[in-house]
Motif scaffolding. Sequence first.
Motif, PDB file in Angstrom:
ATOM      1  N   VAL A  36       0.849  -1.184   0.000  1.00 47.85           N
ATOM      2  CA  VAL A  36       0.000   0.000   0.000  1.00 47.85           C
ATOM      3  C   VAL A  36       0.887   1.238   0.000  1.00 47.85           C
ATOM      4  O   VAL A  36       1.701   1.428   0.916  1.00 47.85           O
ATOM      5  CB  VAL A  36      -0.936   0.034   1.231  1.00 47.85           C
ATOM      6  CG1 VAL A  36      -1.742   1.326   1.253  1.00 47.85           C
ATOM      7  CG2 VAL A  36      -1.868  -1.172   1.236  1.00 47.85           C
ATOM      8  N   ASP A  37       0.754   2.050  -1.038  1.00 50.32           N
ATOM      9  CA  ASP A  37       1.379   3.371  -1.076  1.00 50.32           C
ATOM     10  C   ASP A  37       0.283   4.324  -0.601  1.00 50.32           C
ATOM     11  O   ASP A  37      -0.565   4.752  -1.378  1.00 50.32           O
ATOM     12  CB  ASP A  37       1.830   3.702  -2.503  1.00 50.32           C
ATOM     13  CG  ASP A  37       2.556   5.038  -2.590  1.00 50.32           C
ATOM     14  OD1 ASP A  37       2.538   5.791  -1.595  1.00 50.32           O
ATOM     15  OD2 ASP A  37       3.115   5.341  -3.658  1.00 50.32           O
ATOM     16  N   ALA A  38       0.293   4.602   0.704  1.00 49.70           N
ATOM     17  CA  ALA A  38      -0.847   5.268   1.327  1.00 49.70           C
ATOM     18  C   ALA A  38      -0.967   6.739   0.967  1.00 49.70           C
ATOM     19  O   ALA A  38      -2.032   7.334   1.148  1.00 49.70           O
ATOM     20  CB  ALA A  38      -0.764   5.110   2.847  1.00 49.70           C
ATOM     21  N   THR A  39       0.112   7.332   0.467  1.00 53.03           N
ATOM     22  CA  THR A  39       0.103   8.740   0.056  1.00 53.03           C
ATOM     23  C   THR A  39       0.745   8.802  -1.326  1.00 53.03           C
ATOM     24  O   THR A  39       1.905   9.202  -1.452  1.00 53.03           O
ATOM     25  CB  THR A  39       0.872   9.607   1.066  1.00 53.03           C
ATOM     26  OG1 THR A  39       2.163   9.020   1.312  1.00 53.03           O
ATOM     27  CG2 THR A  39       0.121   9.691   2.404  1.00 53.03           C
ATOM     28  N   PHE A  40      -0.001   8.433  -2.348  1.00 53.33           N
ATOM     29  CA  PHE A  40       0.543   8.205  -3.690  1.00 53.33           C
ATOM     30  C   PHE A  40       1.303   9.408  -4.239  1.00 53.33           C
ATOM     31  O   PHE A  40       2.412   9.275  -4.747  1.00 53.33           O
ATOM     32  CB  PHE A  40      -0.583   7.814  -4.642  1.00 53.33           C
ATOM     33  CG  PHE A  40      -0.129   7.557  -6.041  1.00 53.33           C
ATOM     34  CD1 PHE A  40       0.518   6.375  -6.365  1.00 53.33           C
ATOM     35  CD2 PHE A  40      -0.334   8.503  -7.046  1.00 53.33           C
ATOM     36  CE1 PHE A  40       0.952   6.137  -7.670  1.00 53.33           C
ATOM     37  CE2 PHE A  40       0.086   8.267  -8.348  1.00 53.33           C
ATOM     38  CZ  PHE A  40       0.734   7.081  -8.655  1.00 53.33           C
ATOM     39  N   GLY A  41       0.726  10.612  -4.149  1.00 45.73           N
ATOM     40  CA  GLY A  41       1.406  11.826  -4.599  1.00 45.73           C
ATOM     41  C   GLY A  41       1.880  11.724  -6.032  1.00 45.73           C
ATOM     42  O   GLY A  41       1.102  11.486  -6.955  1.00 45.73           O
ATOM     43  N   GLY A  91       3.241  -4.733   3.043  1.00 47.41           N
ATOM     44  CA  GLY A  91       3.907  -3.497   3.435  1.00 47.41           C
ATOM     45  C   GLY A  91       3.033  -2.283   3.222  1.00 47.41           C
ATOM     46  O   GLY A  91       2.166  -2.276   2.342  1.00 47.41           O
ATOM     47  N   VAL A  92       3.260  -1.270   4.048  1.00 48.20           N
ATOM     48  CA  VAL A  92       2.576   0.016   3.924  1.00 48.20           C
ATOM     49  C   VAL A  92       3.632   1.106   4.030  1.00 48.20           C
ATOM     50  O   VAL A  92       4.449   1.108   4.959  1.00 48.20           O
ATOM     51  CB  VAL A  92       1.520   0.224   5.033  1.00 48.20           C
ATOM     52  CG1 VAL A  92       0.919   1.626   4.940  1.00 48.20           C
ATOM     53  CG2 VAL A  92       0.421  -0.833   4.949  1.00 48.20           C
ATOM     54  N   VAL A  93       3.637   2.031   3.073  1.00 47.09           N
ATOM     55  CA  VAL A  93       4.551   3.163   3.115  1.00 47.09           C
ATOM     56  C   VAL A  93       3.739   4.443   3.014  1.00 47.09           C
ATOM     57  O   VAL A  93       2.763   4.506   2.263  1.00 47.09           O
ATOM     58  CB  VAL A  93       5.615   3.077   1.990  1.00 47.09           C
ATOM     59  CG1 VAL A  93       4.972   3.075   0.604  1.00 47.09           C
ATOM     60  CG2 VAL A  93       6.638   4.194   2.110  1.00 47.09           C
ATOM     61  N   MET A  94       4.104   5.436   3.803  1.00 54.33           N
ATOM     62  CA  MET A  94       3.379   6.716   3.764  1.00 54.33           C
ATOM     63  C   MET A  94       4.338   7.875   3.974  1.00 54.33           C
ATOM     64  O   MET A  94       5.274   7.794   4.770  1.00 54.33           O
ATOM     65  CB  MET A  94       2.237   6.738   4.782  1.00 54.33           C
ATOM     66  CG  MET A  94       2.622   6.457   6.206  1.00 54.33           C
ATOM     67  SD  MET A  94       1.192   6.410   7.355  1.00 54.33           S
ATOM     68  CE  MET A  94       0.538   4.770   7.067  1.00 54.33           C
ATOM     69  N   VAL A 107       6.500   1.755   6.918  1.00 57.49           N
ATOM     70  CA  VAL A 107       7.508   2.805   6.767  1.00 57.49           C
ATOM     71  C   VAL A 107       6.794   4.142   6.695  1.00 57.49           C
ATOM     72  O   VAL A 107       5.886   4.324   5.875  1.00 57.49           O
ATOM     73  CB  VAL A 107       8.354   2.598   5.497  1.00 57.49           C
ATOM     74  CG1 VAL A 107       9.386   3.715   5.351  1.00 57.49           C
ATOM     75  CG2 VAL A 107       9.033   1.231   5.505  1.00 57.49           C
ATOM     76  N   VAL A 108       7.183   5.082   7.560  1.00 51.29           N
ATOM     77  CA  VAL A 108       6.542   6.394   7.607  1.00 51.29           C
ATOM     78  C   VAL A 108       7.600   7.484   7.536  1.00 51.29           C
ATOM     79  O   VAL A 108       8.558   7.477   8.321  1.00 51.29           O
ATOM     80  CB  VAL A 108       5.712   6.580   8.898  1.00 51.29           C
ATOM     81  CG1 VAL A 108       4.960   7.905   8.856  1.00 51.29           C
ATOM     82  CG2 VAL A 108       4.743   5.418   9.105  1.00 51.29           C
ATOM     83  N   VAL A 109       7.423   8.418   6.602  1.00 49.99           N
ATOM     84  CA  VAL A 109       8.281   9.602   6.504  1.00 49.99           C
ATOM     85  C   VAL A 109       7.445  10.802   6.911  1.00 49.99           C
ATOM     86  O   VAL A 109       6.369  11.038   6.350  1.00 49.99           O
ATOM     87  CB  VAL A 109       8.823   9.796   5.077  1.00 49.99           C
ATOM     88  CG1 VAL A 109       9.656  11.072   4.992  1.00 49.99           C
ATOM     89  CG2 VAL A 109       9.662   8.586   4.656  1.00 49.99           C
ATOM     90  N   SER A 110       7.909  11.547   7.893  1.00 47.11           N
ATOM     91  CA  SER A 110       7.194  12.738   8.355  1.00 47.11           C
ATOM     92  C   SER A 110       8.100  13.951   8.258  1.00 47.11           C
ATOM     93  O   SER A 110       9.315  13.823   8.110  1.00 47.11           O
ATOM     94  CB  SER A 110       6.704  12.552   9.797  1.00 47.11           C
ATOM     95  OG  SER A 110       7.801  12.323  10.665  1.00 47.11           O
ATOM     96  N   PHE A 111       7.478  15.150   8.376  1.00 44.65           N
ATOM     97  CA  PHE A 111       8.232  16.369   8.093  1.00 44.65           C
ATOM     98  C   PHE A 111       8.188  17.425   9.198  1.00 44.65           C
ATOM     99  O   PHE A 111       8.756  18.488   9.040  1.00 44.65           O
ATOM    100  CB  PHE A 111       7.757  16.982   6.772  1.00 44.65           C
ATOM    101  CG  PHE A 111       8.170  16.181   5.578  1.00 44.65           C
ATOM    102  CD1 PHE A 111       9.375  16.416   4.948  1.00 44.65           C
ATOM    103  CD2 PHE A 111       7.377  15.152   5.112  1.00 44.65           C
ATOM    104  CE1 PHE A 111       9.785  15.665   3.859  1.00 44.65           C
ATOM    105  CE2 PHE A 111       7.765  14.387   4.028  1.00 44.65           C
ATOM    106  CZ  PHE A 111       8.971  14.639   3.403  1.00 44.65           C
ATOM    107  N   HIS A 112       7.495  17.161  10.274  1.00 47.53           N
ATOM    108  CA  HIS A 112       7.630  18.073  11.411  1.00 47.53           C
ATOM    109  C   HIS A 112       7.404  17.328  12.708  1.00 47.53           C
ATOM    110  O   HIS A 112       6.959  16.179  12.717  1.00 47.53           O
ATOM    111  CB  HIS A 112       6.737  19.317  11.281  1.00 47.53           C
ATOM    112  CG  HIS A 112       5.278  19.044  11.254  1.00 47.53           C
ATOM    113  ND1 HIS A 112       4.570  18.612  12.353  1.00 47.53           N
ATOM    114  CD2 HIS A 112       4.369  19.167  10.263  1.00 47.53           C
ATOM    115  CE1 HIS A 112       3.292  18.487  12.035  1.00 47.53           C
ATOM    116  NE2 HIS A 112       3.151  18.807  10.784  1.00 47.53           N
TER     117      HIS A 112
END
Length: 329
Positions: free
Chosen positions: A27-32, A96-99, A235-240
């Motif tokens: 799952v690409d939860a935030t496709f963008g 897998g889930v990536v966001m 896997v989670v990438v965040s920015f703040h």
Amino acid sequence: MTSAAHIPVLGREAIDHLAPRAGGLYVDATFGGGGYSRAILDVPGTRVIGIDRDRTAIIGGFDLVDRSEGRLTLVEDRFSNLAEICAAQGHDAVDGVVMDVGVSSMQLDQAGRGFSFRLDGPLDMRMGQAGPTAADVVATASEGDLADVIYLLGEERHSRKVARAIVAARKEAAITTTRALADIVARVVRSKPNEIHPATRTFQALRILVNEELDELETALVGAERVLGPGGRLVVVSFHSLEDRIVKNFLNAHAKTGGGSRHLPEVAQVPPSFELLTKRPVVAGDDEVLQNPRARSAKLRAAVRTAAPAHADDDETPWPKLSDVMRGG
């Protein structure tokens, strides 16, 4: 296709931690822009469910759908609904889930979306096409609610001054553009040369509120826990810091045994539902930061799902709710 050129922040590190395997379902939860999906689909036989609430992103991914020959399915929806989306697609579990959490550079660069004070446009900020806009919030919310939102979601120490200035300005004229709001904030928040723009934190706060980003993230994490099979990776990438704190606390709480102690031995121990892959967050290297300054604040956290049942949900959250703020005051 524009998404073909898109390289997500910490993209290589995210895929390394996701470790897609041949024939796996992800799952690409935030496709963008489709960066994660393309990398996953490079592995033979993989399938991807791509989710995005932004219709522009979904439309931009149609070419990748065609080129994937049926291995990519795109769904226009909130990523908080990922477990329900997988079920609707006929999948009980995924590998897998990536966001990648937060606003995308593509959204920031479109003046008409109203995310950025650098580009004058309508004060919108919605990632999707439904719900109140940022203009609706600044027109409706009470001064107290505005101050709380700007302080808690924007971490702006001058939040009360900003809220007071917004309420005073809206009595004179409706605040409907990004430039109008940025100018109001700049009059009460001073910045020194080489510091961030005075309106940065206020815009962040309104964007997070309008899109219910923290609620979305928390619900998405719970959904990922439910849908990941044993050995599946998150896997989670965040920015703040607000986002990263939610991810860190969720993974730490779910990766350790809890629920009992030597003082209360009768309380059943809850087995961990995740095993941490990152004890500390992964951050971008100097080369990536040089090429993309946005990478400077990125943090990646990852974990692997155990065979234990999902933990019980905790519905208590400390941040302001959009529905409450829109009641005004």
